[in-house]
Design an enzyme around this catalytic site. Structure first.
Site, mmCIF file in Angstrom:
data_model
loop_
_atom_site.group_PDB
_atom_site.id
_atom_site.type_symbol
_atom_site.label_atom_id
_atom_site.label_comp_id
_atom_site.label_asym_id
_atom_site.label_seq_id
_atom_site.Cartn_x
_atom_site.Cartn_y
_atom_site.Cartn_z
ATOM 1 N N LEU A 124 1.010 -1.375 0.020
ATOM 2 C CA LEU A 124 0.057 -0.049 -0.038
ATOM 3 C C LEU A 124 0.861 1.272 0.011
ATOM 4 O O LEU A 124 0.568 2.259 -0.788
ATOM 5 C CB LEU A 124 -0.932 -0.167 1.224
ATOM 6 C CG LEU A 124 -1.753 1.192 1.517
ATOM 7 C CD1 LEU A 124 -2.924 1.304 0.252
ATOM 8 C CD2 LEU A 124 -2.714 1.013 2.860
ATOM 9 N N THR A 125 1.892 1.245 0.830
ATOM 10 C CA THR A 125 2.840 2.409 1.027
ATOM 11 C C THR A 125 3.600 3.005 -0.127
ATOM 12 O O THR A 125 4.257 1.994 -0.699
ATOM 13 C CB THR A 125 3.716 2.414 2.470
ATOM 14 O OG1 THR A 125 2.666 2.075 3.371
ATOM 15 C CG2 THR A 125 4.251 3.577 2.970
ATOM 16 N N GLU A 126 3.520 4.150 -0.144
ATOM 17 C CA GLU A 126 4.459 4.801 -1.296
ATOM 18 C C GLU A 126 5.266 5.642 -1.336
ATOM 19 O O GLU A 126 5.417 6.194 0.060
ATOM 20 C CB GLU A 126 3.532 5.360 -2.509
ATOM 21 C CG GLU A 126 2.346 4.263 -3.157
ATOM 22 C CD GLU A 126 1.431 4.835 -3.991
ATOM 23 O OE1 GLU A 126 1.294 6.020 -4.115
ATOM 24 O OE2 GLU A 126 0.693 4.152 -4.611
ATOM 25 N N ASN A 128 5.647 8.965 -1.626
ATOM 26 C CA ASN A 128 5.044 10.338 -1.284
ATOM 27 C C ASN A 128 3.881 9.991 -0.300
ATOM 28 O O ASN A 128 3.283 11.040 0.275
ATOM 29 C CB ASN A 128 4.529 10.900 -2.438
ATOM 30 C CG ASN A 128 5.747 11.436 -3.519
ATOM 31 O OD1 ASN A 128 6.749 11.647 -2.717
ATOM 32 N ND2 ASN A 128 5.578 11.204 -4.402
ATOM 33 N N SER A 131 0.439 7.390 5.711
ATOM 34 C CA SER A 131 -0.899 7.501 6.342
ATOM 35 C C SER A 131 -2.164 7.982 5.568
ATOM 36 O O SER A 131 -3.135 7.595 5.483
ATOM 37 C CB SER A 131 -0.608 8.544 7.304
ATOM 38 O OG SER A 131 0.451 8.290 8.215
ATOM 39 N N GLN A 275 13.891 0.498 44.871
ATOM 40 C CA GLN A 275 12.546 0.887 44.626
ATOM 41 C C GLN A 275 12.290 1.388 43.243
ATOM 42 O O GLN A 275 11.288 1.312 42.789
ATOM 43 C CB GLN A 275 12.037 1.632 45.661
ATOM 44 C CG GLN A 275 11.841 1.010 47.241
ATOM 45 C CD GLN A 275 11.379 1.603 48.268
ATOM 46 O OE1 GLN A 275 11.037 2.730 48.336
ATOM 47 N NE2 GLN A 275 10.951 0.982 49.362
ATOM 48 N N GLU A 360 0.926 -0.519 10.427
ATOM 49 C CA GLU A 360 -0.819 -0.828 10.314
ATOM 50 C C GLU A 360 -1.293 0.237 10.651
ATOM 51 O O GLU A 360 -2.403 0.223 11.402
ATOM 52 C CB GLU A 360 -0.831 -2.247 11.296
ATOM 53 C CG GLU A 360 0.011 -3.222 10.732
ATOM 54 C CD GLU A 360 -0.177 -3.751 9.364
ATOM 55 O OE1 GLU A 360 -1.174 -3.563 8.873
ATOM 56 O OE2 GLU A 360 0.706 -4.404 9.021
#
Ligand SMILES: Cc1cc2nc3c(=O)[nH]c(=O)nc-3n(C[C@H](O)[C@H](O)[C@H](O)COP(=O)(O)OP(=O)(O)OC[C@H]3O[C@@H](n4cnc5c(N)ncnc54)[C@H](O)[C@@H]3O)c2cc1C
Length: 395
Positions: A124-126, A128, A131, A275, A360
């Site tokens: 899917l990702t390119e 340019n 998101s 602690q 994702e």
């Protein structure tokens, strides 16, 4: 909601754990260093039926329920986040075909995806576009003979360097469409990407498609279904796997921190007696548990086919990836300089956990979706309260 595993699920969980301990944990750092998951490990994960875990039995898969699949993702994520991403992207192709593929596509591809004879990836990702996926620039043009001419560049594709079949989203005019692109198609080339911060053995690649001729029967769903149906299904599946994988990764970081802080002496006591270290351990323990519960809830809804699953999965992925990041960060802190060296795996957890917050749908994208959905739910609750008040007055 029942948190008890069935006998079969308990048995499967032990099987996954044993396999990860024997075959994944011992090689995870070496694969990370050489930036490759070797074909033998892919063959091994396939031989166990894990690549076909989600494929229906009629197509030769294991037909796992959602919770069992989640347990597998958790265990593999505990051993190697890179290897988890193989389950994720391969499963994205399987789920898309199972839900939206034609009978011919299912019969052709599912048996091969089930055995691992065909390895799947999701493009899917390119360069340019990330998101803002609806604005992808890849194009496919319908030709006179009914085929499509695909021109696309997809980047950061997990297991793209090993894939035989890539589910690629491109636009036909202004309609996003999912195409099955097969290794070896003329014009399709694969360039491995090295030097990533994390997921270094995820065989990440840049995929180039220059005038690739795609037959119409390689469209999954219909022209225009690319986002609304195919990417929606694939990404929901991806988030589900990543959510569970993050629980595994966070657990690995916690286990390492517990073990190291119980053995290392500073100021004449073990670290876990200080602690400030206990505070870190307590945060990790509670957060890992909470992340696991959110993922159990998503699994419960998935197995029931409840539509609220999509939002619950987003929440589980969002929370678990933050927990994984915080836990890995704390684990490195507790290990001090040792945690920064390649002698210990916590530096790998730290690097891989950062990736979980980006893939994702980045955490910012999840926040936007969750906030919007929260407001819608608020309006629904307000309307319901008004209605029940009005009914009360009418009585
Ligand atoms: C190791 C790895 C493996 C991957 N594998 C795959 C794969 O198999 N297939 C695939 O298709 N892709 C893959 N990706 C790509 C991944 O899905 C994208 O990186 C992700 O969607 C984010 O896109 P981007 O990197 O282009 O960032 P951008 O979209 O450019 O965003 C940059 C930053 O800005 C933030 N941002 C963007 N828009 C907004 C907004 N509206 N409001 C607030 N903040 C915003 C983002 O959250 C992010 O932090 C992989 C990436 C990595 C690192």
């Amino acid at each position: 909601m029942d948190f008890d595993l069935t006998t079969e699920q308990s048995r499967a969980k032990s099987e996954f754990r044993q396999w990860v301990e024997q075959c994944v944990v011992p090689v995870a750092d070496a694969n990370d260093n050489r930036e490759q998951t070797p074909p033998e490990l892919i063959a091994e994960i396939a031989a166990n039926g894990y690549l076909g875990a989600l494929v229906a039995k009629e197509y030769g898969g294991r037909g796992m329920d959602a919770l069992t699949w989640g347990l597998l993702c958790e265990e593999v994520g505990r051993g190697s986040a890179s290897l988890l991403s193989l389950l994720t992207v391969h499963g994205m192709v399987i789920q898309s075909l199972a839900k939206w593929g034609t009978l011919a596509q299912r019969e052709r591809w599912l048996p091969k995806l089930a055995t691992g004879a065909t390895v799947g990836a999701f493009g899917l990702t390119e360069p340019n576009i990330g998101s803002d996926a609806k604005n992808i620039e890849s194009t496919a043009v319908l030709q006179a003979d009914g085929t499509y001419l695909l021109n696309a560049e997809k980047r950061w594709i997990s297991f793209g360097a090993s894939a035989d079949l890539v589910l690629v989203i491109a636009k036909v005019g202004d309609k996003a469409t999912a195409f099955l692109v097969e290794r070896g198609m003329p014009g399709f080339s694969i360039e491995p990407i090295r030097g990533m911060l994390g997921f270094r053995s995820a065989n990440i690649a840049r995929l180039l498609m220059r005038d690739v001729i795609i037959p119409a029967q390689n469209i999954v769903g219909k022209v225009g279904f690319g986002f609304s149906h195919i990417a929606g299904t694939a990404l929901d599946h991806g988030r589900y796997c990543v959510g569970w994988g993050c629980v595994g990764l966070a657990q690995a970081a916690l286990d390492a921190a517990l073990s190291y802080s119980g053995e290392r002496y500073q100021f004449e006591v073990t670290l876990n007696k200080h602690q400030l270290i206990q505070e870190m351990l307590a945060e990790m323990i509670v957060n890992v548990k909470a992340a696991r519960m959110l993922n159990y809830h998503a699994a419960f809804l998935k197995d029931r086919g409840d539509p609220s699953l999509i939002m619950e999965t987003s929440m589980a992925k969002y929370f678990a990836s933050r927990v994984a990041s915080q836990a890995a960060n704390a684990a490195v802190q507790i290990h001090g300089a040792n945690g920064c060296s390649s002698d210990y795996p916590v530096q790998r957890y730290f690097r891989d956990a950062k990736i979980m917050e980006i893939i994702e749908g980045s955490n910012q994208m999840q926040q936007i979706i969750i906030a919007k959905s929260g407001y819608q739910q608020h309006l629904v609750n307000k309307r319901a309260a008004r209605r029940s008040a009005a009914e009360g007055e009418g009585r």
